[in-house]
Design an enzyme around this catalytic site. Sequence first.
Site, PDB file in Angstrom:
ATOM      1  CE  LYS A 144      61.682  47.422  43.728  1.00 38.79           C
ATOM      2  NZ  LYS A 144      61.464  48.843  44.008  1.00 38.79           N
ATOM      3  CB  CYS A 260      63.946  53.489  48.184  1.00 42.44           C
ATOM      4  SG  CYS A 260      62.506  54.426  48.666  1.00 42.44           S
TER       5      CYS A 260
HETATM    6  N1  SAM Z   1      56.758  49.064  44.134  1.00 39.43           N
HETATM    7  C1  SAM Z   1      56.556  50.392  43.612  1.00 39.43           C
HETATM    8  C2  SAM Z   1      57.387  50.558  42.361  1.00 39.43           C
HETATM    9  O1  SAM Z   1      58.367  49.821  42.184  1.00 39.43           O
HETATM   10  O2  SAM Z   1      57.045  51.404  41.515  1.00 39.43           O
HETATM   11  C3  SAM Z   1      56.860  51.456  44.642  1.00 39.43           C
HETATM   12  C4  SAM Z   1      56.094  51.268  45.904  1.00 39.43           C
HETATM   13  S1  SAM Z   1      56.285  52.558  47.071  1.00 39.43           S
HETATM   14  C5  SAM Z   1      57.861  52.296  47.670  1.00 39.43           C
HETATM   15  C6  SAM Z   1      55.275  51.985  48.375  1.00 39.43           C
HETATM   16  C7  SAM Z   1      53.793  51.989  48.106  1.00 39.43           C
HETATM   17  O3  SAM Z   1      53.138  51.466  49.272  1.00 39.43           O
HETATM   18  C8  SAM Z   1      53.197  53.353  47.839  1.00 39.43           C
HETATM   19  O4  SAM Z   1      52.597  53.380  46.568  1.00 39.43           O
HETATM   20  C9  SAM Z   1      52.166  53.548  48.945  1.00 39.43           C
HETATM   21  O5  SAM Z   1      50.974  54.175  48.519  1.00 39.43           O
HETATM   22  C10 SAM Z   1      51.887  52.131  49.402  1.00 39.43           C
HETATM   23  N2  SAM Z   1      51.422  52.065  50.817  1.00 39.43           N
HETATM   24  C11 SAM Z   1      51.319  53.072  51.712  1.00 39.43           C
HETATM   25  N3  SAM Z   1      50.830  52.612  52.872  1.00 39.43           N
HETATM   26  C12 SAM Z   1      50.611  51.305  52.721  1.00 39.43           C
HETATM   27  C13 SAM Z   1      50.101  50.287  53.565  1.00 39.43           C
HETATM   28  N4  SAM Z   1      49.743  50.536  54.823  1.00 39.43           N
HETATM   29  N5  SAM Z   1      49.994  49.053  53.059  1.00 39.43           N
HETATM   30  C14 SAM Z   1      50.367  48.782  51.793  1.00 39.43           C
HETATM   31  N6  SAM Z   1      50.861  49.708  50.956  1.00 39.43           N
HETATM   32  C15 SAM Z   1      50.992  50.949  51.412  1.00 39.43           C
END
Ligand code: SAM
Length: 462
Positions: A144, A260
């Site tokens: 994103k 997702c």
């Molecule tokens: N937006 C990314 C993309 O489009 O490539 C994908 C993001 S993925 C769905 C969610 C991300 O949130 C992961 O990389 C994860 O490490 C991070 N995450 C995990 N725990 C979190 C937290 N407590 N606060 C913020 N981000 C977190």
Amino acid sequence: MLRVFHVIFRPASQDERGGTPNFQFTMYSLPEKFKQRMQERLGKDYPAFLASYGLPPVKGLRVNALKLTPQEFSALAAEDFSLRGPFTEDKNGFYAEGERLGAHPYHFAGLFYLQEPSAMKVGDLTLHRKKERVLDLCAAPGGKTTHIATQMGGEGVLIANEIDYKRAKILTENVERMGIRNCAVLSSDPGTLARKFPEYFDLVLADAPCSGEGMFKKEPSAIPEWSEENVAMCAARQKKILGCAAQMVCEGGAILYSTCTFSEEEDEWQVADFLKEHADFSLVAMHKLYPHTFEGEGHFMALLEKTSAPLSLSEARHRPFAILKNTSAERAFSAFCADFFGGPLCGNIHTLADGRMYLVPDGMPDLTGASLLRLGVELGAWDGKLFKPAHALAMAFGTRAKRKISLTREEAKRYLRGETLPCDAENGWTAVCVDGYPLGLGKAVNGVMKNHFPKSLRLRMK
Ligand code: SAM
């Protein structure tokens, strides 16, 4: 009891940097409770939803509009890629088929980003929004971030944050590969950023960690991890993330919340709960893509706009980034630019005490207190005598280079593996290109091109 198995294509190998997984046929069992919940939710549409698990995952790519148009890409890619589309409003998103697309030289040149098609549809909601100050709060590996960056067209400031440091490094690589100039990559927790940036951003993307129900085909390891308890844990974490996001949005700005997954606790109910607790926000749009309603693996997205006046005069609290000047380093860089570009590269040059130099976009805020991995464009390093250019410089500005070595696609693969190649360029730093698009840097020395493609990014032999 008769156990019903659904055939799911399992990725045999996967490149986190966006490489194409190879799929092999494997039997997986979807959790019974998950199926029961989906059946209750979807009713008569449930068989169509379930049938989608018998199909291979849908693959997509997004053309990097910072480097070329979709028409230019289609013309270049005709031989190696089978493209269908575009299916996104910005006309950059395509369904794609082809062998090892992530190992293609165009991928290394940052001409496209491999992204699941329904995740790309999130960009339709941001296309017409103001984007002077954008935060991607959960950004790795960068789908994103790289999408919004193309919509920003190099203008404004983009902060891409990823709490997990290792994943933030992969995010950095993708931001550099795509030649994005107006982005800082951070690895901080949302709470720290919320304290630092009250009411600051026009747009905050919160692509939150979720139970990944839409990832079961792409990442079958998510299947055994699924449980109702995990859904509840994810929902609680998302609520915290959304609470932080809300604090950072300015009046008239918006949060783009996405997951997702299909669970209502993480999607529709999460949004309803947020709106109940944040009377200053209203819902502008909400979409849920299922694999049987959209050709993709599924995604949820909601655009939440902050309608009321800010609570504080936050503007006064936001200091600009303090640029560190170093005249000697800048003199060495100017000499490099005269040789490499045939003229200066304008902008705010920030030089760290260890000699690393960055081109900082206008409007970058003070980032003290945040864990910073990347700032604007890394230009290179000055060791007190010489300036050595960085890979990121070639990816962001390489097309302007005076000296370029053009490689065939086969030679490009050899370059990407780290090989030294013969060349007839005059001695000095040179941009190494495929079809006119930079892959990185080389140094021509007496008919030989020394390879400066970063070791950590090199293409591994198949
Ligand atoms: N937006 C990314 C993309 O489009 O490539 C994908 C993001 S993925 C769905 C969610 C991300 O949130 C992961 O990389 C994860 O490490 C991070 N995450 C995990 N725990 C979190 C937290 N407590 N606060 C913020 N981000 C977190």
